[in-house]
Design a protein around this motif. Structure first.
Motif: not given
Length: 391
Positions: A290-314
């Protein structure tokens, strides 16, 4: 790997107090007032709240760790931390006028919820008129606002529109119905709304929320509010279960540590030792996933991007995996804690019941999630059931 924050330090300092107050919460069927006072003092519910309104606007992994640590000490407090604390973030997605109404005078205002579309609304000038009854609004006795879900019928005969509505305490009734086998101290009562006007700025289309097309991002420009709905919200109903399972394992281990300390010949058999090892691994895996996935999404948000389908599914897949791991670990702790685990005074059986109660939350049920992920594995795409908010 694990984040640090002053609120986490404060939680660690009061963990013994939280354990003591769990029994009082269970007796009251809602959080003990002393516990609520402590949480307000240390700002537990403000971890992911906008800084503009007195929040910490912290890395969301801090919120995960807060839920985990509190749930290890008090199931009731941990669950309410998740499902009330996450609303401080959700408020930040709304029009600034709504944010100001909730937090303007008191930054530590609490908001409960029942997001399922159990209400009906009709459009009127300036907003909607809403009615309905919603169940399982945890922590509602201490909240001054509520989020509820409702369906707005299309006048042209099209499909209804699913929306979230934000209402002040004066606009709804709390009905005391909370008598449950688990999570007894969470005060998860019913909310009743009868023909209440909700202005347009206090409601959001759920599909727009899923697509991050929300007015709050105009004023809350930090990465936290560029996070996807599912990425933040789902953690609030699974991380507490992991913390509870961890506490159950500790209790079961302590039973055998006490026996072995008195008599080394009382070392449990290999099957019990194996169950302990498996439960320990399940808890660590669930927490870290759970921490890994949340951190991955936060890094994506820091980059100003939206989540990918792969991130949503995983993310949704691993959410369900974490629920199963927590339940499995709690089961193994209960199986291995000895015959005294069945006593009503046993903390192990209470924690076991609490984990299984939390498993029944609508967002923790695997029936819809796994088939969607399986289809994604085959086709590389998925039909996302946004009506549930699950993805």
């Amino acid at each position: 790997m694990y984040p640090t924050h002053p609120v986490l330090d404060a939680i660690a300092d009061c963990s013994d107090e939280l354990r003591r107050l769990e029994a009082e919460s269970a007796e009251l069927r809602r959080l003990a007032p002393e516990l609520v006072k402590k949480f307000r003092e240390i700002g537990v519910m403000r971890i992911v709240q906008p800084k503009r309104y007195g929040g910490f606007e912290a890395d969301p992994r801090v919120f995960n760790e807060a839920m985990y640590a509190i749930s290890r000490a008090s199931s009731s407090a941990g669950w309410v931390t998740g499902v009330v604390g996450v609303h401080s973030w959700h408020i930040g997605l709304f029009d600034d006028k709504a944010q100001r109404e909730v937090f303007g005078e008191d930054p530590d205002t609490w908001v409960s919820s029942s997001y399922g579309p159990s209400g009906t609304a009709r459009r009127v000038t300036g907003g909607h008129v809403l009615s309905g009854r919603w169940s399982f609004s945890s922590g509602s006795d201490y909240c001054d606002w509520v989020f509820v879900g409702g369906l707005v019928q299309d006048e042209a005969g099209g499909p209804p529109e699913y929306r979230h509505f934000l209402l002040p305490r004066s606009s709804y009734e709390i009905v005391d119905v909370w008598n449950a086998s688990g999570l007894v101290g969470t005060g998860s009562n019913d909310i009743v709304v009868t023909e209440q006007f909700v202005p347009a700025y206090r409601t959001l289309n759920v599909s727009d929320t899923m697509d991050r097309k929300v007015p709050g991002k105009e004023v809350n420009t930090g990465p936290l509010f560029n996070m996807p709905w599912f990425g933040v919200l789902l953690n609030s109903v699974v991380v507490p279960l992991v913390g509870m399972a961890s506490a159950a394992l500790d209790e079961a281990l302590q039973v055998h540590r006490t026996k072995v300390a008195a008599n080394p010949m009382m070392m449990p058999n290999d099957l019990t030792l194996a169950r302990f090892a498996e439960a320990s691994g399940a808890i660590d895996l669930a927490r870290d996933l759970l921490l890994r996935n949340l951190g991955d999404l936060y890094e994506t948000a820091l980059a100003g991007k939206g989540p990918t389908l792969a991130q949503r599914m995983r993310g949704k897949r691993d959410h369900m995996v974490a629920v199963e791991l927590a339940v499995s670990a709690a089961d193994k702790a209960y199986q291995s804690g000895g015959p005294r685990s069945i006593k009503s005074s046993s903390l192990i059986q209470q924690l076991w019941r609490d984990v299984h109660a939390g498993e029944h939350h609508a967002m923790n049920l695997p029936d819809g999630a796994y088939p969607v992920y399986g289809r994604y594995l085959i086709e590389g795409e998925a039909i996302l059931p946004n009506i549930t908010g699950a993805f």
